[in-house]
Design an enzyme around this catalytic site. Structure first.
Site, PDB file in Angstrom:
ATOM      1  N   THR A 127     -44.965  44.668  91.216  1.00  8.04           N
ATOM      2  CA  THR A 127     -45.319  43.409  91.895  1.00  8.04           C
ATOM      3  C   THR A 127     -46.525  43.580  92.815  1.00  8.04           C
ATOM      4  OG1 THR A 127     -42.981  42.804  91.821  1.00  8.04           O
ATOM      5  CG2 THR A 127     -44.373  41.573  93.356  1.00  8.04           C
ATOM      6  N   ALA A 131     -49.155  38.542  92.032  1.00  8.14           N
ATOM      7  CA  ALA A 131     -48.539  38.582  90.697  1.00  8.14           C
ATOM      8  C   ALA A 131     -47.156  39.203  90.756  1.00  8.14           C
ATOM      9  CB  ALA A 131     -49.411  39.368  89.726  1.00  8.14           C
ATOM     10  N   SER A 133     -43.618  37.368  88.975  1.00  8.72           N
ATOM     11  CA  SER A 133     -43.051  37.008  87.667  1.00  8.72           C
ATOM     12  C   SER A 133     -44.098  37.179  86.573  1.00  8.72           C
ATOM     13  CB  SER A 133     -42.613  35.537  87.667  1.00  8.72           C
ATOM     14  OG  SER A 133     -41.755  35.275  88.732  1.00  8.72           O
ATOM     15  N   PHE A 157     -43.533  44.454  98.093  1.00 14.05           N
ATOM     16  CA  PHE A 157     -42.083  44.280  97.900  1.00 14.05           C
ATOM     17  C   PHE A 157     -41.460  45.469  97.153  1.00 14.05           C
ATOM     18  CE2 PHE A 157     -43.036  39.422  97.238  1.00 14.05           C
ATOM     19  CZ  PHE A 157     -43.316  39.276  98.587  1.00 14.05           C
ATOM     20  N   GLU A 248     -31.442  46.627  83.973  1.00 15.53           N
ATOM     21  CA  GLU A 248     -31.641  46.092  85.326  1.00 15.53           C
ATOM     22  C   GLU A 248     -30.882  44.773  85.495  1.00 15.53           C
ATOM     23  OE1 GLU A 248     -35.679  45.087  86.411  1.00 15.53           O
ATOM     24  OE2 GLU A 248     -35.181  45.085  88.549  1.00 15.53           O
ATOM     25  N   ARG A 249     -30.901  43.943  84.453  1.00 18.50           N
ATOM     26  CA  ARG A 249     -30.202  42.645  84.574  1.00 18.50           C
ATOM     27  C   ARG A 249     -28.695  42.837  84.594  1.00 18.50           C
ATOM     28  NH1 ARG A 249     -35.087  40.229  80.878  1.00 18.50           N
ATOM     29  NH2 ARG A 249     -36.536  40.495  82.607  1.00 18.50           N
ATOM     30  N   ARG A 274      -5.788  33.847 109.971  1.00 18.02           N
ATOM     31  CA  ARG A 274      -6.292  32.852 110.919  1.00 18.02           C
ATOM     32  C   ARG A 274      -5.468  31.570 110.831  1.00 18.02           C
ATOM     33  NH1 ARG A 274      -9.718  31.961 115.313  1.00 18.02           N
ATOM     34  NH2 ARG A 274     -10.561  29.854 115.189  1.00 18.02           N
ATOM     35  N   HIS A 344     -14.627  31.210 106.820  1.00 16.85           N
ATOM     36  CA  HIS A 344     -14.551  31.998 108.057  1.00 16.85           C
ATOM     37  C   HIS A 344     -14.966  31.190 109.285  1.00 16.85           C
ATOM     38  CE1 HIS A 344     -14.130  35.497 105.409  1.00 16.85           C
ATOM     39  NE2 HIS A 344     -13.844  36.231 106.472  1.00 16.85           N
ATOM     40  N   GLY A 370     -36.447  39.590  87.784  1.00 12.10           N
ATOM     41  CA  GLY A 370     -36.683  38.364  87.006  1.00 12.10           C
ATOM     42  C   GLY A 370     -35.926  37.219  87.645  1.00 12.10           C
TER      43      GLY A 370
HETATM   44  C1  LIG Z   1     -36.277  42.945  98.544  1.00 12.36           C
HETATM   45  C2  LIG Z   1     -37.133  42.951  97.312  1.00 12.36           C
HETATM   46  C3  LIG Z   1     -37.200  44.102  96.557  1.00 12.36           C
HETATM   47  C4  LIG Z   1     -38.065  44.165  95.456  1.00 12.36           C
HETATM   48  N1  LIG Z   1     -38.210  45.347  94.783  1.00 12.36           N
HETATM   49  C5  LIG Z   1     -39.214  45.466  93.862  1.00 12.36           C
HETATM   50  C6  LIG Z   1     -39.539  46.736  93.298  1.00 12.36           C
HETATM   51  O1  LIG Z   1     -38.896  47.757  93.577  1.00 12.36           O
HETATM   52  N2  LIG Z   1     -40.574  46.807  92.436  1.00 12.36           N
HETATM   53  C7  LIG Z   1     -41.331  45.729  92.097  1.00 12.36           C
HETATM   54  O2  LIG Z   1     -42.277  45.867  91.324  1.00 12.36           O
HETATM   55  N3  LIG Z   1     -41.026  44.487  92.597  1.00 12.36           N
HETATM   56  C8  LIG Z   1     -40.007  44.339  93.482  1.00 12.36           C
HETATM   57  N4  LIG Z   1     -39.699  43.129  94.013  1.00 12.36           N
HETATM   58  C9  LIG Z   1     -40.465  41.959  93.596  1.00 12.36           C
HETATM   59  C10 LIG Z   1     -39.667  41.006  92.709  1.00 12.36           C
HETATM   60  O3  LIG Z   1     -39.494  41.568  91.446  1.00 12.36           O
HETATM   61  C11 LIG Z   1     -40.458  39.687  92.694  1.00 12.36           C
HETATM   62  O4  LIG Z   1     -40.372  39.124  93.994  1.00 12.36           O
HETATM   63  C12 LIG Z   1     -39.941  38.738  91.658  1.00 12.36           C
HETATM   64  O5  LIG Z   1     -40.214  39.219  90.355  1.00 12.36           O
HETATM   65  C13 LIG Z   1     -40.599  37.346  91.787  1.00 12.36           C
HETATM   66  O6  LIG Z   1     -41.973  37.445  91.874  1.00 12.36           O
HETATM   67  P1  LIG Z   1     -42.757  36.722  93.066  1.00 12.36           P
HETATM   68  O7  LIG Z   1     -42.113  37.109  94.334  1.00 12.36           O
HETATM   69  O8  LIG Z   1     -44.201  37.011  92.917  1.00 12.36           O
HETATM   70  O9  LIG Z   1     -42.500  35.185  92.849  1.00 12.36           O
HETATM   71  P2  LIG Z   1     -43.354  34.223  91.903  1.00 12.36           P
HETATM   72  O10 LIG Z   1     -43.524  34.856  90.574  1.00 12.36           O
HETATM   73  O11 LIG Z   1     -44.574  33.798  92.634  1.00 12.36           O
HETATM   74  O12 LIG Z   1     -42.360  32.997  91.779  1.00 12.36           O
HETATM   75  C14 LIG Z   1     -42.274  31.946  92.752  1.00 12.36           C
HETATM   76  C15 LIG Z   1     -41.398  30.850  92.158  1.00 12.36           C
HETATM   77  O13 LIG Z   1     -42.033  30.335  90.976  1.00 12.36           O
HETATM   78  C16 LIG Z   1     -41.120  30.414  89.886  1.00 12.36           C
HETATM   79  N5  LIG Z   1     -41.824  30.675  88.631  1.00 12.36           N
HETATM   80  C17 LIG Z   1     -42.697  31.675  88.349  1.00 12.36           C
HETATM   81  N6  LIG Z   1     -43.059  31.627  87.057  1.00 12.36           N
HETATM   82  C18 LIG Z   1     -42.404  30.576  86.513  1.00 12.36           C
HETATM   83  C19 LIG Z   1     -42.336  30.007  85.201  1.00 12.36           C
HETATM   84  N7  LIG Z   1     -43.026  30.528  84.177  1.00 12.36           N
HETATM   85  N8  LIG Z   1     -41.568  28.914  85.009  1.00 12.36           N
HETATM   86  C20 LIG Z   1     -40.858  28.363  86.018  1.00 12.36           C
HETATM   87  N9  LIG Z   1     -40.855  28.866  87.282  1.00 12.36           N
HETATM   88  C21 LIG Z   1     -41.616  29.965  87.515  1.00 12.36           C
HETATM   89  C22 LIG Z   1     -40.203  31.578  90.236  1.00 12.36           C
HETATM   90  O14 LIG Z   1     -38.986  31.488  89.507  1.00 12.36           O
HETATM   91  C23 LIG Z   1     -40.014  31.372  91.725  1.00 12.36           C
HETATM   92  O15 LIG Z   1     -39.051  30.390  91.947  1.00 12.36           O
HETATM   93  C24 LIG Z   1     -38.809  43.027  95.079  1.00 12.36           C
HETATM   94  C25 LIG Z   1     -38.681  41.837  95.812  1.00 12.36           C
HETATM   95  C26 LIG Z   1     -37.885  41.797  96.935  1.00 12.36           C
HETATM   96  C27 LIG Z   1     -37.836  40.541  97.729  1.00 12.36           C
END
Ligand SMILES: Cc1cc2nc3c(=O)[nH]c(=O)nc-3n(C[C@H](O)[C@H](O)[C@H](O)COP(=O)(O)OP(=O)(O)OC[C@H]3O[C@@H](n4cnc5c(N)ncnc54)[C@H](O)[C@@H]3O)c2cc1C
Length: 386
Positions: A127, A131, A133, A157, A248-249, A274, A344, A370
């Site tokens: 991530t 970029a 998702s 992240f 992972e899933r 309670r 609670h 994902g």
């Molecule tokens: C605590 C934590 C730990 C993490 N650990 C890791 C890690 O170890 N390694 C790593 O690489 N990443 C890690 N991540 C990142 C995580 O995988 C991403 O946050 C996640 O994949 C979503 O990407 P984004 O945050 O960029 O959100 P975005 O991709 O910007 O998404 C924002 C919103 O848009 C929606 N969206 C995006 N594309 C579409 C689509 N095609 N259709 C409809 N809706 C869409 C999403 O569902 C979401 O609701 C971590 C995140 C957190 C918060």
């Protein structure tokens, strides 16, 4: 996990994993969450207890267990009561499979075996600030220069990013994120070791839950890594990341049902202890029915996750089903933890109450690995579109 699919080896592993967790994690869970840190030595202790290498090949020190051996350990770790600790300890589960899928036997020994022994910690860095998702949108670049690649860019992240000794980093060796025709090309994976000049970690990111785990930014500026740290060939990155998809899933699905079950257990106990209006809370039919609904949702999600795991064990293509299982488990967990806080009352809002933490911790399940929406896209494309 659902007992239906478990044999005596799974039961034995579950019992020993739970006994280890009850001793080494549960008594400290609240404190580590408050400290936003768990001890580094726990990685080695977990490895020595056989909890890290469960599903990995013997050649790298693993026990060659099946998917259910991995899931019973994951559930035991969550039941320690600190999701952050479980996720931090488990960062190998997303970083090692791409190395195993793409790497050479020499790379396996160099990078995978020390993590399984608990000597090193690994993380996966895909991530980026712009970029998540959309993996094909990554901009971190790796340019070949003689016997090395020079990496420039940043990640965010990243679970265990601060403590990791090695990061599996996705970087572009080709393609253009702004060009629809080539943006999926040229995504490659490199192992970048801590201490490599040009590789820096940023601050510990502050977050809603998973407090005991570290979540970090990584920066690469003229970071020169030896060419032998490239996994597979140039452009093989997507293939390597696919090695994580099902496992992972399933792991997140199991984490969600395990979290839900803890919230249900806490609520059931609390509603017996309670009293209000001179009767225990479960003296109200609305409370009993709420507990029944929580139990049914958790049981349904658990059964589906286990069924998909079993179909995966049999070698079936479960791409759409595992996306459904993850979403179902996340929905069930969100419902159960929310209901648990409500049952609670004010106590459910207090940091000293475990369901307050479970409610916050579960929120990430439907974002990490994902998002719900990305899972729905997969369900459509792989299960419904034709
Ligand atoms: C605590 C934590 C730990 C993490 N650990 C890791 C890690 O170890 N390694 C790593 O690489 N990443 C890690 N991540 C990142 C995580 O995988 C991403 O946050 C996640 O994949 C979503 O990407 P984004 O945050 O960029 O959100 P975005 O991709 O910007 O998404 C924002 C919103 O848009 C929606 N969206 C995006 N594309 C579409 C689509 N095609 N259709 C409809 N809706 C869409 C999403 O569902 C979401 O609701 C971590 C995140 C957190 C918060």
């Amino acid at each position: 996990m659902l007992d239906l699919f478990l044999d005596e080896t799974h039961h034995a592993l579950r019992d020993s994993a739970q006994a280890w967790v009850d001793r080494h994690i549960a008594p400290h869970a609240a404190q580590w969450e408050a400290d936003k840190h768990f001890p580094r030595e726990l990685h080695r202790a977990a490895a020595e207890a056989g909890l890290v290498g469960v599903t990995y090949p013997e050649a790298v020190g693993g026990a060659e267990g099946d998917v259910f051996h991995g899931l019973v350990v994951a559930e035991a770790l969550i039941r320690g009561g600190s999701v952050g600790t479980a996720m931090g300890l488990g960062s190998h589960a997303i970083s090692l499979p791409p190395i195993l899928a793409l790497g050479t036997p020499e790379q396996h020994q160099r990078f995978v075996a020390p993590v399984i022994r608990g000597e090193k910690v690994s993380c996966l860095a895909v991530t980026e600030p712009a970029a998540g998702s959309d993996v094909a949108g990554i901009r971190t670049r790796a340019v070949r220069d003689g016997d090395s690649y020079v990496i420039d860019g940043s990640k965010t992240f990243i679970t265990s990013g601060l403590r990791a000794d090695l990061a599996v980093v996705a970087a572009r060796t080709g393609g253009d994120p702004d060009d629809a025709a080539t943006r999926h090309d040229g995504i490659s994976l490199f192992v970048v070791e801590k201490g490599t000049p040009g590789f820096q970690t940023g601050r510990a990111l502050q977050k809603m839950g998973w407090h005991a785990s570290d979540t970090a930014e990584l920066f690469f500026e003229g970071c020169r890594v030896p060419a032998e740290n490239l996994l597979g060939g140039e452009g093989a990155g997507f293939l390597g990341l696919m090695a994580n998809f099902v496992s992972e899933r399933l792991l997140l699905g199991v984490s969600a049902v395990a979290t839900a079950r803890m919230a249900l257990e806490d609520s059931r106990r609390y509603c017996g202890e309670r009293s209000a209006f001179r009767r225990p809370l479960h003296g109200f039919q609305v409370t009993r029915h709420r507990l029944a609904e929580m139990a049914a949702r958790e049981a349904g999600a658990r059964a589906f996750v286990a069924t998909v795991a079993e179909r995966h064990r049999r070698g079936e293509d479960v791409a759409a089903d595992v996306a459904m299982a993850k979403n179902m488990a996340c929905d069930a967990c969100a419902f159960v933890t929310d209901a648990a806080v409500q049952l609670h009352g004010g106590m459910g809002y207090m940091a000293e109450c475990r369901v307050e933490r479970l409610f916050r911790d579960q929120r990430l399940y439907s974002i990490g690995g994902g998002t719900t929406e990305v899972m729905n896209e997969i369900i459509w494309r792989r299960g419904l579109a034709d």
